[in-house]
Scaffold this active site. Structure first.
Site, PDB file in Angstrom:
ATOM      1  N   ILE A 145      -4.219  -8.173  -1.206  1.00 10.87           N
ATOM      2  CA  ILE A 145      -6.314  -7.433  -1.054  1.00 10.87           C
ATOM      3  C   ILE A 145      -6.205  -7.030  -0.365  1.00 10.87           C
ATOM      4  CG2 ILE A 145      -8.172  -8.182  -1.913  1.00 10.87           C
ATOM      5  CD1 ILE A 145      -6.426  -6.788  -4.325  1.00 10.87           C
ATOM      6  N   VAL A 148      -3.543  -3.949   1.564  1.00 12.20           N
ATOM      7  CA  VAL A 148      -4.440  -2.622   0.522  1.00 12.20           C
ATOM      8  C   VAL A 148      -4.923  -1.983   0.927  1.00 12.20           C
ATOM      9  CG1 VAL A 148      -3.918  -1.917  -1.545  1.00 12.20           C
ATOM     10  CG2 VAL A 148      -2.254  -3.542  -1.160  1.00 12.20           C
ATOM     11  N   GLU A 149      -6.827  -3.599   1.060  1.00 12.05           N
ATOM     12  CA  GLU A 149      -7.753  -2.031   1.152  1.00 12.05           C
ATOM     13  C   GLU A 149      -8.298  -1.962   2.786  1.00 12.05           C
ATOM     14  OE1 GLU A 149     -10.627  -1.868  -1.055  1.00 12.05           O
ATOM     15  OE2 GLU A 149      -9.419  -2.214  -2.666  1.00 12.05           O
ATOM     16  N   THR A 150      -8.095  -2.721   3.692  1.00  7.48           N
ATOM     17  CA  THR A 150      -8.496  -2.015   4.704  1.00  7.48           C
ATOM     18  C   THR A 150      -6.982  -2.775   6.008  1.00  7.48           C
ATOM     19  OG1 THR A 150      -9.327  -4.721   4.993  1.00  7.48           O
ATOM     20  CG2 THR A 150     -10.356  -2.377   4.172  1.00  7.48           C
ATOM     21  N   TYR A 347      -2.046   0.641  -8.467  1.00  8.65           N
ATOM     22  CA  TYR A 347      -2.671  -0.287  -7.719  1.00  8.65           C
ATOM     23  C   TYR A 347      -2.634  -2.088  -7.397  1.00  8.65           C
ATOM     24  CZ  TYR A 347      -6.529  -3.162  -5.228  1.00  8.65           C
ATOM     25  OH  TYR A 347      -7.347  -4.015  -3.885  1.00  8.65           O
TER      26      TYR A 347
END
Length: 364
Positions: A145, A148-150, A347
């Protein structure tokens, strides 16, 4: 002692720890190297919302509902700047644009992100293990997570949150097929943000995030930060920008709150018995687990090995590959939980694949 803060519904939940929130600047007791965040110089600005009648009416309503200082709310929203490029970013892709799982995956599963994930896991191994023990969420899911996010905090967004939320609250594109619903969502997020900043005495003009107003390493929206963020290291505050312990604990708590099942796989391989295949029936519920193993198999899906004895509900997940044949997997309740973070099967698969790749590299 770990403390959970919630701002979700003012009628039933109140802020109980004024200092616990996403800080605007680096925490005095940061657990990770501070990540520099600057307002992007390329961002174009429209007028402020000080002369926007709808915005000022909303400010008065928020002040009354949340028992906030009316002048402060009006000044804060009035100081927000319209971001002309943001509304178009919310519009869905043009009809007929083919989806491509392989291209989508390549955006997130690459050597740079995998290497950064390995470093993040090694630096935070004890905290990840503690989060897995407490919440039941595997370290590889949490690592997936955040990656992928930042990219583990490298790209947390350069838009002022107040500008992004105000733009989408008052100038959401009416061409969007769900414009009214989405605009209401962003007004609620703006209200949560204002309530949080007021009670923590932070400067609401300073926090930066994505063009949709998501913040920190895990990219929590204000209401999610209020409901699910935790002080996982017990230092008396929640910092989702620099404190990796709080980031890890908050992501794990989010998944647990949405029904993550300890020890349950997220996906199983699936193939088809073409003679019995009823693909339209299998795909009708989309990503929602609906079929028991018996009905799944009866409609032509074939499960092998341990998955054939799985007792929970399943969904057939289709990942299109442009002109090539789609990719299929069987998704469990835990796969569905990942999509509560971002409502996309593409996602969720990226999160799973990145976590697996990082774990594999860790073991080499």
């Amino acid at each position: 002692m770990r403390r959970l803060i919630s701002l979700a519904l003012p009628a039933t939940v109140c802020l109980t720890l004024a200092c616990a929130t996403l800080p605007s600047t680096a925490s005095p007791k940061a657990k990770a190297k501070p990540v520099a965040q600057k307002q992007a110089t390329a961002v174009r600005f429209g007028p402020t919302y000080a002369t926007h009648d709808d915005a000022m009416q909303f400010a008065d309503e928020v002040a009354a509902r949340r028992n906030l200082d009316r002048d402060w709310v009006r000044a804060t929203i009035g100081g927000a700047r319209m971001l002309p490029n943001v509304p178009r970013l919310m519009l869905p892709a043009a009809k007929g644009t083919p989806k491509n799982w392989n291209a989508y995956r390549a955006r997130f599963i690459d050597p740079v992100r995998i290497a950064a994930g390995v470093r993040f896991w090694r630096d935070n191994a004890d905290t990840l293990a503690r989060a897995e023990a407490e919440f039941g969420v595997p370290a590889e899911i949490i690592v997936g997570i955040i990656g992928v996010e930042t990219i583990y905090g490298r790209n947390m967004g350069s838009f002022r949150v107040i500008d992004a939320l105000s733009t989408l609250a008052f100038d959401f594109p009416q061409a969007h097929p769900r414009a009214a619903e989405r605009q209401a969502f962003f007004r609620d997020e703006l209200e949560s943000f204002l309530s949080m900043e007021s009670r923590t005495h932070e400067d609401p003009m300073r926090p930066l995030g994505s063009y949709a107003g998501a913040m920190g390493m895990p990219q929590f929206m204000p209401s999610s930060l209020a409901k699910y963020a935790v002080d996982f290291d017990g230092d008396g505050k929640i910092d989702l920008v620099n404190d990796t312990a709080d980031v890890i604990g908050s992501v794990a708590n989010y998944f647990k709150a949405f029904g993550w099942k300890r020890g349950m796989p997220s996906t199983f391989p699936v193939r088809f018995d073409e003679a019995r295949l009823q693909k339209a029936i299998l795909l009708a519920p989309d990503i929602l687990p609906t079929f028991g193993a018996d009905s799944f198999v009866a409609a032509g899906a074939v499960l092998d090995g341990d998955s054939a004895n799985y007792k929970g509900l399943l969904a057939l997940i289709e990942l299109q590959n442009g002109a090539d044949a789609p990719t299929y997997v069987a998704g469990t309740q835990n796969f569905y939980v990942i999509t509560r973070y971002n409502w996309s099967s593409y996602y969720a698969m990226s999160v799973l694949d990145l976590g697996r790749e990082v774990k594999t590299s860790m073991e080499q």
